[in-house]
Design an enzyme around this catalytic site. Structure first.
Site, short mmCIF file in Angstrom:
data_model
loop_
_atom_site.label_atom_id
_atom_site.label_comp_id
_atom_site.label_asym_id
_atom_site.label_seq_id
_atom_site.Cartn_x
_atom_site.Cartn_y
_atom_site.Cartn_z
N GLU A 1 0.84 -1.20 0.00
CA GLU A 1 0.00 0.00 0.00
C GLU A 1 0.87 1.25 0.00
O GLU A 1 1.69 1.45 0.91
CB GLU A 1 -0.92 -0.02 1.21
CG GLU A 1 -1.88 -1.21 1.22
CD GLU A 1 -2.47 -1.48 2.58
OE1 GLU A 1 -2.40 -0.59 3.46
OE2 GLU A 1 -3.01 -2.59 2.79
N GLU B 1 -4.42 -6.87 3.10
CA GLU B 1 -3.19 -7.53 3.55
C GLU B 1 -3.20 -9.02 3.21
O GLU B 1 -2.16 -9.60 2.86
CB GLU B 1 -3.01 -7.32 5.05
CG GLU B 1 -2.53 -5.93 5.44
CD GLU B 1 -3.61 -4.87 5.29
OE1 GLU B 1 -3.28 -3.68 5.13
OE2 GLU B 1 -4.82 -5.24 5.33
N GLN C 1 1.93 -2.08 5.83
CA GLN C 1 2.19 -0.70 6.23
C GLN C 1 2.48 -0.55 7.72
O GLN C 1 3.32 0.26 8.11
CB GLN C 1 1.01 0.17 5.82
CG GLN C 1 1.33 1.63 5.73
CD GLN C 1 0.22 2.39 5.01
OE1 GLN C 1 -0.81 2.69 5.61
NE2 GLN C 1 0.43 2.66 3.73
N PHE C 2 1.81 -1.30 8.56
CA PHE C 2 2.10 -1.40 9.99
C PHE C 2 1.93 -2.86 10.39
O PHE C 2 1.05 -3.55 9.88
CB PHE C 2 1.14 -0.53 10.82
CG PHE C 2 1.36 0.95 10.66
CD1 PHE C 2 2.23 1.64 11.50
CD2 PHE C 2 0.71 1.65 9.67
CE1 PHE C 2 2.44 3.00 11.35
CE2 PHE C 2 0.90 3.01 9.51
CZ PHE C 2 1.77 3.69 10.35
N ASP D 1 0.58 -4.10 12.83
CA ASP D 1 -0.78 -4.34 13.34
C ASP D 1 -1.73 -4.79 12.25
O ASP D 1 -2.77 -5.40 12.53
CB ASP D 1 -1.33 -3.05 13.96
CG ASP D 1 -0.35 -2.38 14.90
OD1 ASP D 1 0.78 -2.07 14.44
OD2 ASP D 1 -0.70 -2.14 16.06
N TYR D 2 -1.41 -4.48 10.99
CA TYR D 2 -2.29 -4.83 9.88
C TYR D 2 -1.99 -6.20 9.30
O TYR D 2 -2.64 -6.62 8.33
CB TYR D 2 -2.16 -3.81 8.75
CG TYR D 2 -2.47 -2.38 9.12
CD1 TYR D 2 -3.17 -2.06 10.27
CD2 TYR D 2 -2.07 -1.33 8.29
CE1 TYR D 2 -3.46 -0.74 10.60
CE2 TYR D 2 -2.36 -0.01 8.60
CZ TYR D 2 -3.06 0.27 9.77
OH TYR D 2 -3.34 1.58 10.07
N PRO E 1 -4.74 -10.05 9.06
CA PRO E 1 -5.57 -10.66 8.01
C PRO E 1 -4.80 -11.58 7.08
O PRO E 1 -5.40 -12.42 6.41
CB PRO E 1 -6.11 -9.44 7.25
CG PRO E 1 -6.09 -8.33 8.24
CD PRO E 1 -4.87 -8.58 9.06
N HIS F 1 -1.38 0.80 15.55
CA HIS F 1 -0.17 1.17 14.82
C HIS F 1 1.10 0.95 15.64
O HIS F 1 2.14 1.51 15.31
CB HIS F 1 -0.22 2.64 14.39
CG HIS F 1 -1.35 2.98 13.49
ND1 HIS F 1 -2.62 3.22 13.94
CD2 HIS F 1 -1.40 3.12 12.14
CE1 HIS F 1 -3.42 3.50 12.93
NE2 HIS F 1 -2.70 3.44 11.82
#
Length: 353
Positions: A45, A76, A98-99, A101-102, A105, A145
């Site tokens: 992303e 993700e 991107q982080f 935390d993402y 998924p 994040h």
């Protein structure tokens, strides 16, 4: 652990050195590998035209084109699934989440597909992908994040998990990861993207004793996965840390006048257990520091390994200083971090035994 990995920077192809921050070192690692291998593609992303939310991929799309550096949908699971297929096809994808935390998924694709592909295909297929992701706190990003999920991936057979603490290591380790034939999770401590800081305040860490770790050679060089680095050497106790916490414990020890054997693990899978065992048997004491939550954090595995292998050499119980077992706080981020107060108290306790 070889002297070339702990004391001096190796000779690069061009043989020159510059001071870079971690963002610049990561960008250069991507550039170096992409220039050498047309099969390497960068995806994620905002990694293309924008150059990534932290600018780690800046300029790469302009240089290598949209077919090799491209933006993806906000999915993700889709990003990682596509990377698994690309790797099996023969490419070397470097997806960015991107982080950290993402990344959840995409766990099924990482665990059920990427980590098991070599075994399930009897070696016919591999998944040579390197998943880059900023992790940990430092930007007041709160619960979505700022997480540190490294222990989840350390638990999965077939995945390698790498966490650099310096620009020098970031470049050398990332090149090694991209060239590796197995899937790697490459976590980038965003709190030190632009330089090392410690404690509850922006206080520069003491200069590295072995070499200036912000000096990064040009061109290609690699650091073997599974080899720890001595940030400092000492006789009083062993401290095991990785990422941001390497800088924090070094600063606390410098302030308290403690001569600690600080091991920057660099990779938690594979783990340099030989270096850990050698250090703990030398000092007789061990402190483990990481930013992630305490319960079932990677420090628990380290504590078990140290106790199993070094029990009769220990002069005090193994101590841990970690994040708390709570949701990650926005406004109380600096209290959540293992910092000078909690680390100092642990040092006093373990040295008093």
């Amino acid at each position: 652990m070889s002297d070339t990995q702990t004391k001096t920077a190796p000779a690069s192809e061009e043989g020159t050195e510059r001071r870079l921050n971690m963002i610049e070192a990561i960008n250069e690692a991507l550039d170096v590998t992409m220039s050498r291998d047309d099969n390497i593609v960068v995806m994620g992303e905002d990694v293309g035209y924008f150059g990534g939310v932290f600018r780690c991929t800046a300029g790469l799309q302009e240089k290598y084109g949209k077919s090799r550096v491209f933006d993806t949908p906000i999915s993700e699971c889709g990003i990682i699934a596509a990377a698994v297929g690309m790797g099996a096809y023969g490419l070397r994808p470097v997806p960015e989440i991107q982080f950290a935390d993402y990344i959840y998924p995409g766990l099924d694709q990482l665990i059920s597909e990427a980590a098991r592909l070599r075994y399930r295909s009897a070696g016919e297929y591999t998944s040579p992908m390197t998943v880059r992701s900023p992790f940990g706190g430092g930007i007041f990003g709160g619960q979505t994040h700022s997480q540190s999920p490294e222990a989840i991936f350390a638990h999965v057979s077939g995945l390698k998990t790498v966490i650099p603490a310096t620009p020098y290591d970031a470049k050398g380790l990332l090149i090694s990861c991209i060239e590796d034939n197995d899937p790697v999770i490459f976590f980038e401590p965003k709190r030190i993207y632009n330089g090392p800081f410690s404690g509850y305040y922006d206080k520069p860490v003491q200069p590295w004793k072995k070499f200036d770790a912000s000096i990064v050679p040009e061109g290609r060089y690699t650091i073997p996965l599974g080899k720890a680095r001595h940030a400092t050497e000492g006789e009083e106790l062993t401290i095991l840390a990785y990422g941001t916490m390497v800088h924090v414990v070094e600063a606390v020890c410098a302030e308290k006048g403690i001569e600690a054997d600080i091991l920057d693990l660099r990779t938690i899978v594979p783990l340099d257990i030989e270096a850990i065992e050698e250090s703990v048997k030398k000092t007789g004491r061990c402190l483990i520091v990481h930013e992630a939550t305490r319960t079932a954090g990677f420090g628990a595995e380290l504590s078990a390994l140290v106790t199993e292998r070094c029990f009769y050499h220990l002069e005090a119980p193994v101590e841990r200083v970690t994040g708390f077992d709570t949701p990650y706080p926005h406004s109380l981020e600096w209290a959540y971090f293992p910092g000078p107060i909690r680390i100092g108290e642990a040092l006093d306790k373990i040295l008093a035994e």
